[in-house]
Design a protein around this motif. Sequence first.
Motif, short mmCIF file in Angstrom:
data_model
loop_
_atom_site.label_atom_id
_atom_site.label_comp_id
_atom_site.label_asym_id
_atom_site.label_seq_id
_atom_site.Cartn_x
_atom_site.Cartn_y
_atom_site.Cartn_z
N GLU A 910 42.21 -11.65 42.87
CA GLU A 910 40.82 -11.24 42.80
C GLU A 910 40.52 -10.56 41.46
O GLU A 910 39.47 -10.78 40.86
N TYR A 911 41.46 -9.74 41.00
CA TYR A 911 41.26 -9.06 39.72
C TYR A 911 41.29 -10.06 38.57
O TYR A 911 40.51 -9.96 37.61
N ARG A 912 42.17 -11.07 38.64
CA ARG A 912 42.21 -12.10 37.59
C ARG A 912 40.88 -12.86 37.53
O ARG A 912 40.35 -13.15 36.46
N LYS A 913 40.34 -13.20 38.70
CA LYS A 913 39.05 -13.89 38.75
C LYS A 913 37.94 -13.02 38.16
O LYS A 913 37.04 -13.52 37.47
N TYR A 914 38.00 -11.73 38.44
CA TYR A 914 37.01 -10.80 37.92
C TYR A 914 37.05 -10.79 36.39
O TYR A 914 36.02 -10.88 35.71
N LEU A 915 38.25 -10.68 35.81
CA LEU A 915 38.40 -10.70 34.36
C LEU A 915 37.93 -12.03 33.78
O LEU A 915 37.31 -12.08 32.71
N SER A 916 38.21 -13.11 34.48
CA SER A 916 37.80 -14.44 34.02
C SER A 916 36.28 -14.55 33.98
O SER A 916 35.70 -15.10 33.03
N ARG A 917 35.61 -14.02 35.01
CA ARG A 917 34.14 -14.05 35.04
C ARG A 917 33.55 -13.21 33.92
O ARG A 917 32.57 -13.59 33.28
N LYS A 918 34.15 -12.03 33.68
CA LYS A 918 33.67 -11.15 32.61
C LYS A 918 33.83 -11.83 31.25
O LYS A 918 32.93 -11.76 30.40
N LEU A 919 34.97 -12.49 31.05
CA LEU A 919 35.23 -13.18 29.78
C LEU A 919 34.24 -14.32 29.58
O LEU A 919 33.70 -14.52 28.48
N PHE A 920 33.98 -15.06 30.65
CA PHE A 920 33.03 -16.18 30.56
C PHE A 920 31.63 -15.66 30.23
O PHE A 920 30.93 -16.23 29.40
N HIS A 922 30.86 -12.93 28.69
CA HIS A 922 30.85 -12.43 27.31
C HIS A 922 30.73 -13.59 26.32
O HIS A 922 29.95 -13.53 25.36
N ARG A 923 31.50 -14.64 26.55
CA ARG A 923 31.44 -15.80 25.67
C ARG A 923 30.05 -16.45 25.71
O ARG A 923 29.52 -16.87 24.69
N ASN A 924 29.49 -16.52 26.89
CA ASN A 924 28.17 -17.11 27.05
C ASN A 924 27.11 -16.28 26.31
O ASN A 924 26.19 -16.82 25.70
N LYS A 925 27.27 -14.95 26.36
CA LYS A 925 26.35 -14.06 25.65
C LYS A 925 26.44 -14.26 24.15
O LYS A 925 25.43 -14.33 23.44
N LEU A 926 27.68 -14.34 23.63
CA LEU A 926 27.87 -14.56 22.20
C LEU A 926 27.29 -15.91 21.76
O LEU A 926 26.68 -16.02 20.70
N TYR A 927 27.46 -16.92 22.61
CA TYR A 927 26.93 -18.25 22.30
C TYR A 927 25.41 -18.21 22.23
O TYR A 927 24.80 -18.78 21.33
N THR A 928 24.79 -17.51 23.20
CA THR A 928 23.33 -17.40 23.24
C THR A 928 22.81 -16.67 22.01
O THR A 928 21.83 -17.08 21.38
N GLN A 929 23.48 -15.56 21.62
CA GLN A 929 23.06 -14.80 20.45
C GLN A 929 23.18 -15.64 19.18
O GLN A 929 22.32 -15.61 18.32
N SER A 930 24.26 -16.40 19.09
CA SER A 930 24.46 -17.26 17.93
C SER A 930 23.39 -18.33 17.84
O SER A 930 22.87 -18.63 16.76
N ALA A 931 23.03 -18.89 19.00
CA ALA A 931 22.00 -19.94 19.03
C ALA A 931 20.65 -19.38 18.59
O ALA A 931 19.90 -20.04 17.87
#
Length: 934
Positions: A910-920, A922-931
Amino acid sequence: MILPAQAKEKAARTYAQEDLDQVFHEFDSGQSGLSSKQAISRLKHFGANTIQKTQQEAQWKIFLKNFTSLMAILLWVSGVIAIVSGTLELGIAIWCVNIINGCFSYYQQHEAQKATDSMLAMLPTYTEVYRDNKLQQLDSKNLVPGDVFMLTAGDAIPVDARILQATSLQVDESALTGESVPESKEEKYAPGEGQFAETNMVYAGTSVVNGTCSCLTIATGMNTEFGKIAQLTHAQKKVASPLQIELNRLTRQLSIIAFGIGAAFFLASILFVHYAPAKAFIFALGMIVAFIPEGLLPTVTLSLAQGVKRMAKKHALVKELNSIETLGEATVICSDKTGTLTQNQMTVNHIWTKANTYTVSGQGYAVNGKVQLNDQDVAYKDYPDLKQALLISTLDNEAKIQADPKNPGQQKIVGTPTERALMVTALKAGFDIEAALKAQPRLQECPFDSQRKRMTTIHPATNGQKLVLVKGALDGMLPLCDQIQTDGKQQEITDADVKQIQGANEHFAAQGWRSLALAYKVADDPQAKVSTSAAESHLIFVGLEVMSDPPRAEVYQAVQKCHDARIRIIMVTGDSALTAKSIAVKIGITGDNARVVTGDELHKMTDDELKIALSGPVIFARVAPEQKYRIVSNLQARGEVVASTGDGVNDAPALKKADIGIAMGKMGTDVAKDAADMILTDDNFASIVAAIEEGRAVYSNIQKFLLYILNSNMPEAVPSALFLFTRGAIPLPLTVMQILTVDLGTDMLPALGLGSERAEPDVMKQPPRPRKAHLLRKNIVWKAFGWYGLMASTISSFAYFYTNFQLGRTWTTLATSGPIYREATTMTLAAIVFSQIAAVLNCRTQQLSVFSIGIFSNKHVWFGIAFEIVLLAVLIYTPFLQGVFNTTGIGLREWLFLICIPIPLFLIEEYRKYLSRKLFAHRNKLYTQSAVQH
């Protein structure tokens, strides 16, 4: 009489232009039809008037297919190897699994097919036919070329026929053409526009919506235009579904892995432990069994069957289990318009007059967007132009209000879609139709025909005058009008008035709506009968009644879901380009920039040009049957997974060619249903989106099962690897029969539980899986072996050594037999089982928290968990089974240790999934800002 061979070569429509006497001569018939003797003779020559269904495979062949797939063959071979090597119990167990798999799969397929067969409709049963100079009712399958028969409103047309006499005849040909507006028919020939438009011909599979006629049968059964399209459908062979192809690939991959590992362990056991070849073979067989997912077939079948049941509740009947998964990977939906995206029910939305525009809705009328009128408010009488328009559209109308036999105490309107819509519009305004009909009964009628494109009725007026009411196409009526009515007053029509009327008509046409012009006059004509030309002259123009076939209410959300899921929708319709584009834009399929390709343009295109058109937003209008088939073929050539919807005979070849064909259950023809993989019982496009969601869930569940079943391979293989690489210094912590216990016993029901998991909430926010993507992906292998499997291997190995040490053994004195060895192997087995409890819960979601879907929401998984614990207890406490599986009873302390195993494993994941969602995120936010920055 025409020869049977000639009848097959000569198209039915070629008789449209021939002189009627010549046609009678060719068929050795006349106005009074055939004799019974002639009919019997011809029935032998031409056969029954039936449409042949696609040839079905024999049930025994379908049954055997479930036992001859690659996975099934692999299991048969594994069973033989086990028996030959001396482990009879292992071989029989593997074979039993195979037999259960096959029977279960066949049962699910058979039940789905039974449900489909029970609902498929047939062609009309009875037709009024002239035989032996008498009009009699006959089964339509006994009609033959040369028969003369009668049709009235509501009748389905059973054959291709030449019209002999017709009165106000209108035919719904949407099943053949896709065009929602009925075609006017008469005995005189005119070519009409498009296919099947000859005015003096009617075709099998269509229906009469208004009027009556007598006809001469030209073609029956498979020789009709309906039958020819069915033949094209039958010629198209269905290929293996993507799921079948992928399962075969997966089986080959797992076979290579299993036999490769088995061969490695065979050689290692001889070289390192110095086993005899026979004993080494048994040892290697255990590894092969461990890496073959015996539960794959029943899990796939159960997952598909659960999806089929859920879809049945959502009005979608799946004929083949694999079809639902195929729909889940669809990248394009080729959709018909009429009856699929729209309601196939004409509805008036505006009444335009020079003084006001009246917007019609379910609640009533809005005058220029302000004043609301409904059936409780008879203020429409204050609007004389509206009142006159309603009077014309009500009295100059063939539709009738009558009792509904299906709903006692209720009424229904019978007539063409257009004329029903006019009646409904009057009812919305509170117009007293019955009183108007009694006050001014019809004296005379000039029926609608394709040349005049209008209908006129004459009624009594005051002082012996006659009221002439006319409705029809604007271009033909406007030149007949001398005056225009404004606020109840008549004045001479001017060029400015004409320009205003035409501008309004063009505005409505641009929206994809159809306009019907309304006019009238009061005539001082003492004659008993007025000529058509005299009646339709010097008219007073009243206004336009504007109507459309509205989109289904649910289709807007369904289209948006398709966009969210990265699924393209391409409208392919027989309707006009203007109407098609307006509907596509309105419901959000395309924007205004979409290219519209007509059937004529498509005919001139090369396949390369068509593929270019298909790469962008495109709409196809006025297409012929073979053209829809071509569109689907070219999409598939571009690598698309194509779902094609439809209800008419013209859709059937494309339905069968598509990766998945979806037919409409209510409006669909028998040929379309026979060709389709799935039938929508409510004809609702939104049900397709629900089916896509279920299809994606099925594929996801198969991956979850695969992850779950493979992760137990590591704790099964690691103990054997320890035994080999220590040259036997560490005794075998797990026996072959104990490995079999995990694979065919404790793992099976929890794995099947994963097959019934519902779709995760975000499944329709993801793009379709690429066709090149496979079930056995890198992330599944990593999770199974490097994460879940590694943790379970560590725990089970710890349980083995812990038990030895607790019972007084050391690294150099590990038990090789006896009670201590039995208890150590029992604890190894039990630790694997309890690790799998955590694994099955973790596998229920891919990235979401299990708590978000409800930890107890899947009762099948929890039943499987309970079963494996009970089965484990039976194996370790039953004396007979202790000897077979090398187990022994364990104490309370050991049980407490086992119960504690799943909790940390579950929470860590459950904790690994939580970290995976947070990472995703964060990456999505950076992609949106870059766009945004770029």
